[in-house]
Design a protein around this motif. Structure first.
Motif, PDB file in Angstrom:
ATOM      1  N   LEU A  33       3.259  70.457 -14.571  1.00  0.00           N
ATOM      2  CA  LEU A  33       2.078  69.856 -15.203  1.00  0.00           C
ATOM      3  C   LEU A  33       2.297  69.884 -16.708  1.00  0.00           C
ATOM      4  CD1 LEU A  33      -0.808  68.776 -15.425  1.00  0.00           C
ATOM      5  CD2 LEU A  33      -1.611  71.135 -15.149  1.00  0.00           C
ATOM      6  N   VAL A  34       2.304  68.697 -17.313  1.00  0.00           N
ATOM      7  CA  VAL A  34       2.485  68.581 -18.757  1.00  0.00           C
ATOM      8  C   VAL A  34       1.183  68.068 -19.358  1.00  0.00           C
ATOM      9  CG1 VAL A  34       3.802  67.500 -20.622  1.00  0.00           C
ATOM     10  CG2 VAL A  34       4.933  68.019 -18.442  1.00  0.00           C
ATOM     11  N   HIS A  35       0.675  68.775 -20.353  1.00  0.00           N
ATOM     12  CA  HIS A  35      -0.519  68.325 -21.076  1.00  0.00           C
ATOM     13  C   HIS A  35      -0.088  67.642 -22.374  1.00  0.00           C
ATOM     14  CE1 HIS A  35      -3.143  71.505 -18.976  1.00  0.00           C
ATOM     15  NE2 HIS A  35      -3.339  70.324 -18.429  1.00  0.00           N
ATOM     16  N   VAL A  36      -0.540  66.408 -22.526  1.00  0.00           N
ATOM     17  CA  VAL A  36      -0.310  65.675 -23.776  1.00  0.00           C
ATOM     18  C   VAL A  36      -1.670  65.496 -24.428  1.00  0.00           C
ATOM     19  CG1 VAL A  36       0.558  63.558 -24.837  1.00  0.00           C
ATOM     20  CG2 VAL A  36       1.698  64.490 -22.811  1.00  0.00           C
ATOM     21  N   GLN A  37      -1.800  65.949 -25.668  1.00  0.00           N
ATOM     22  CA  GLN A  37      -3.055  65.828 -26.403  1.00  0.00           C
ATOM     23  C   GLN A  37      -2.972  64.638 -27.348  1.00  0.00           C
ATOM     24  OE1 GLN A  37      -1.408  68.998 -26.514  1.00  0.00           O
ATOM     25  NE2 GLN A  37      -2.555  69.702 -24.751  1.00  0.00           N
ATOM     26  N   PHE A  38      -4.084  63.907 -27.383  1.00  0.00           N
ATOM     27  CA  PHE A  38      -4.200  62.727 -28.240  1.00  0.00           C
ATOM     28  C   PHE A  38      -5.396  62.870 -29.164  1.00  0.00           C
ATOM     29  CE2 PHE A  38      -2.271  60.944 -24.420  1.00  0.00           C
ATOM     30  CZ  PHE A  38      -1.355  60.048 -24.919  1.00  0.00           C
ATOM     31  N   ARG A  39      -5.298  62.184 -30.276  1.00  0.00           N
ATOM     32  CA  ARG A  39      -6.460  61.917 -31.120  1.00  0.00           C
ATOM     33  C   ARG A  39      -6.538  60.404 -31.214  1.00  0.00           C
ATOM     34  NH1 ARG A  39      -7.539  61.295 -36.638  1.00  0.00           N
ATOM     35  NH2 ARG A  39      -5.366  61.664 -37.131  1.00  0.00           N
ATOM     36  N   LEU A  40      -7.675  59.853 -30.825  1.00  0.00           N
ATOM     37  CA  LEU A  40      -7.855  58.401 -30.838  1.00  0.00           C
ATOM     38  C   LEU A  40      -8.673  57.988 -32.043  1.00  0.00           C
ATOM     39  CD1 LEU A  40      -8.651  57.866 -27.061  1.00  0.00           C
ATOM     40  CD2 LEU A  40      -6.459  57.638 -28.202  1.00  0.00           C
ATOM     41  N   MET A  41      -8.354  56.840 -32.585  1.00  0.00           N
ATOM     42  CA  MET A  41      -9.076  56.327 -33.753  1.00  0.00           C
ATOM     43  C   MET A  41     -10.261  55.458 -33.336  1.00  0.00           C
ATOM     44  SD  MET A  41      -7.095  57.753 -35.786  1.00  0.00           S
ATOM     45  CE  MET A  41      -5.437  58.371 -35.767  1.00  0.00           C
ATOM     46  N   VAL A  42     -10.378  55.185 -32.044  1.00  0.00           N
ATOM     47  CA  VAL A  42     -11.462  54.356 -31.509  1.00  0.00           C
ATOM     48  C   VAL A  42     -12.142  55.136 -30.389  1.00  0.00           C
ATOM     49  CG1 VAL A  42     -10.351  52.176 -32.118  1.00  0.00           C
ATOM     50  CG2 VAL A  42      -9.901  53.208 -29.891  1.00  0.00           C
ATOM     51  N   ASP A  43     -13.286  54.651 -29.918  1.00  0.00           N
ATOM     52  CA  ASP A  43     -13.981  55.324 -28.836  1.00  0.00           C
ATOM     53  C   ASP A  43     -13.137  55.313 -27.568  1.00  0.00           C
ATOM     54  OD1 ASP A  43     -16.185  55.992 -30.343  1.00  0.00           O
ATOM     55  OD2 ASP A  43     -17.215  54.108 -29.899  1.00  0.00           O
ATOM     56  N   LEU A  44     -13.332  56.328 -26.763  1.00  0.00           N
ATOM     57  CA  LEU A  44     -12.570  56.481 -25.536  1.00  0.00           C
ATOM     58  C   LEU A  44     -13.049  55.538 -24.442  1.00  0.00           C
ATOM     59  CD1 LEU A  44     -12.650  60.378 -25.309  1.00  0.00           C
ATOM     60  CD2 LEU A  44     -10.713  58.982 -25.962  1.00  0.00           C
ATOM     61  N   PRO A  45     -12.106  54.884 -23.752  1.00  0.00           N
ATOM     62  CA  PRO A  45     -12.504  54.159 -22.543  1.00  0.00           C
ATOM     63  C   PRO A  45     -12.720  55.178 -21.417  1.00  0.00           C
ATOM     64  CG  PRO A  45     -10.160  53.853 -22.995  1.00  0.00           C
ATOM     65  CD  PRO A  45     -10.727  54.672 -24.122  1.00  0.00           C
ATOM     66  N   ALA A  46     -13.175  54.721 -20.272  1.00  0.00           N
ATOM     67  CA  ALA A  46     -13.391  55.608 -19.133  1.00  0.00           C
ATOM     68  C   ALA A  46     -12.069  56.268 -18.719  1.00  0.00           C
ATOM     69  CB  ALA A  46     -13.971  54.821 -17.967  1.00  0.00           C
ATOM     70  N   PHE A  64      -4.160  52.728 -31.334  1.00  0.00           N
ATOM     71  CA  PHE A  64      -4.775  53.595 -32.338  1.00  0.00           C
ATOM     72  C   PHE A  64      -4.799  55.048 -31.879  1.00  0.00           C
ATOM     73  CE2 PHE A  64      -6.741  49.378 -32.860  1.00  0.00           C
ATOM     74  CZ  PHE A  64      -6.259  49.095 -34.131  1.00  0.00           C
ATOM     75  N   ALA A  65      -3.756  55.454 -31.150  1.00  0.00           N
ATOM     76  CA  ALA A  65      -3.668  56.826 -30.652  1.00  0.00           C
ATOM     77  C   ALA A  65      -2.572  57.587 -31.389  1.00  0.00           C
ATOM     78  CB  ALA A  65      -3.376  56.824 -29.159  1.00  0.00           C
ATOM     79  N   GLU A  66      -2.824  58.866 -31.572  1.00  0.00           N
ATOM     80  CA  GLU A  66      -1.833  59.739 -32.196  1.00  0.00           C
ATOM     81  C   GLU A  66      -1.636  60.941 -31.276  1.00  0.00           C
ATOM     82  OE1 GLU A  66      -1.298  62.172 -36.380  1.00  0.00           O
ATOM     83  OE2 GLU A  66      -3.316  61.808 -35.634  1.00  0.00           O
ATOM     84  N   VAL A  67      -0.387  61.227 -30.929  1.00  0.00           N
ATOM     85  CA  VAL A  67      -0.087  62.390 -30.104  1.00  0.00           C
ATOM     86  C   VAL A  67      -0.137  63.619 -31.002  1.00  0.00           C
ATOM     87  CG1 VAL A  67       1.652  63.522 -28.679  1.00  0.00           C
ATOM     88  CG2 VAL A  67       1.333  61.050 -28.519  1.00  0.00           C
ATOM     89  N   THR A  68      -0.937  64.606 -30.599  1.00  0.00           N
ATOM     90  CA  THR A  68      -1.070  65.823 -31.403  1.00  0.00           C
ATOM     91  C   THR A  68      -0.438  67.040 -30.746  1.00  0.00           C
ATOM     92  OG1 THR A  68      -3.251  66.280 -30.469  1.00  0.00           O
ATOM     93  CG2 THR A  68      -3.179  65.004 -32.523  1.00  0.00           C
ATOM     94  N   GLY A  69      -0.012  66.899 -29.492  1.00  0.00           N
ATOM     95  CA  GLY A  69       0.628  68.022 -28.820  1.00  0.00           C
ATOM     96  C   GLY A  69       1.157  67.636 -27.460  1.00  0.00           C
ATOM     97  N   CYS A  70       2.140  68.397 -27.000  1.00  0.00           N
ATOM     98  CA  CYS A  70       2.710  68.170 -25.676  1.00  0.00           C
ATOM     99  C   CYS A  70       3.346  69.476 -25.223  1.00  0.00           C
ATOM    100  CB  CYS A  70       3.759  67.066 -25.731  1.00  0.00           C
ATOM    101  SG  CYS A  70       4.593  66.802 -24.152  1.00  0.00           S
ATOM    102  N   SER A  71       2.924  69.963 -24.055  1.00  0.00           N
ATOM    103  CA  SER A  71       3.519  71.202 -23.544  1.00  0.00           C
ATOM    104  C   SER A  71       3.287  71.322 -22.042  1.00  0.00           C
ATOM    105  CB  SER A  71       2.945  72.431 -24.258  1.00  0.00           C
ATOM    106  OG  SER A  71       1.559  72.527 -24.008  1.00  0.00           O
ATOM    107  N   VAL A  72       4.221  71.994 -21.390  1.00  0.00           N
ATOM    108  CA  VAL A  72       4.067  72.277 -19.966  1.00  0.00           C
ATOM    109  C   VAL A  72       2.987  73.336 -19.831  1.00  0.00           C
ATOM    110  CG1 VAL A  72       5.197  73.273 -17.944  1.00  0.00           C
ATOM    111  CG2 VAL A  72       6.421  71.648 -19.369  1.00  0.00           C
ATOM    112  N   ALA A  73       2.058  73.091 -18.922  1.00  0.00           N
ATOM    113  CA  ALA A  73       0.976  74.048 -18.693  1.00  0.00           C
ATOM    114  C   ALA A  73       1.527  75.246 -17.942  1.00  0.00           C
ATOM    115  CB  ALA A  73      -0.138  73.389 -17.887  1.00  0.00           C
TER     116      ALA A  73
END
Length: 120
Positions: free
Chosen positions: A3-16, A81-90
């Motif tokens: 299981l890999v968690h990738v964290q994002f910061r979006l510059m726009v509102d999140l879709p579903a 408009f997404a920026e990856v802020t982190g990635c790591s195996v859980a």
């Protein structure tokens, strides 16, 4: 399975969440063995995406998740408009560690029969 968690910061509102998963999955190449993607929206336009990857090592699983994300961002399928802020195996617990922690003084991983009532 990793299981890999990738964290994002979006510059726009999140879709579903379901839509985000459907947007990412086509960018996974069959040989990368991405089995499932789960999406966990956070606050302040932050997002954690869980990639379940069949990979031999944690580093291989992280590389696959980042490759899928990189392709999605390059394709601008809503991640323009997404920026990856982190990635790591859980970190996952090894079930054998749980069993060892439950052992009694005799080294058994389950209780023996109650001497007063006999076997079940």
């Amino acid at each position: 399975m990793r299981l890999v968690h990738v964290q994002f910061r979006l510059m726009v509102d999140l879709p579903a969440s379901e839509r985000i998963s459907r947007m990412l999955l086509p960018h996974a190449i069959r040989h990368e063995r991405v089995e499932h993607i789960s999406v966990h929206p956070g606050s302040d336009r932050r997002l954690t995406v869980g990639f379940f990857v069949s990979a031999a090592t944690p580093a291989e699983a992280e590389a696959v998740a980042l490759a899928v994300v990189t392709r999605a961002i390059a394709a601008a399928d809503g991640f323009r408009f997404a920026e990856v802020t982190g990635c790591s195996v859980a970190p996952l617990l090894d079930p054998r560690d749980v069993l060892r922690a439950d052992r009694d003084d005799a080294g058994r991983s389950m209780r023996g029969p109650d001497p007063d009532t006999g076997p079940p």
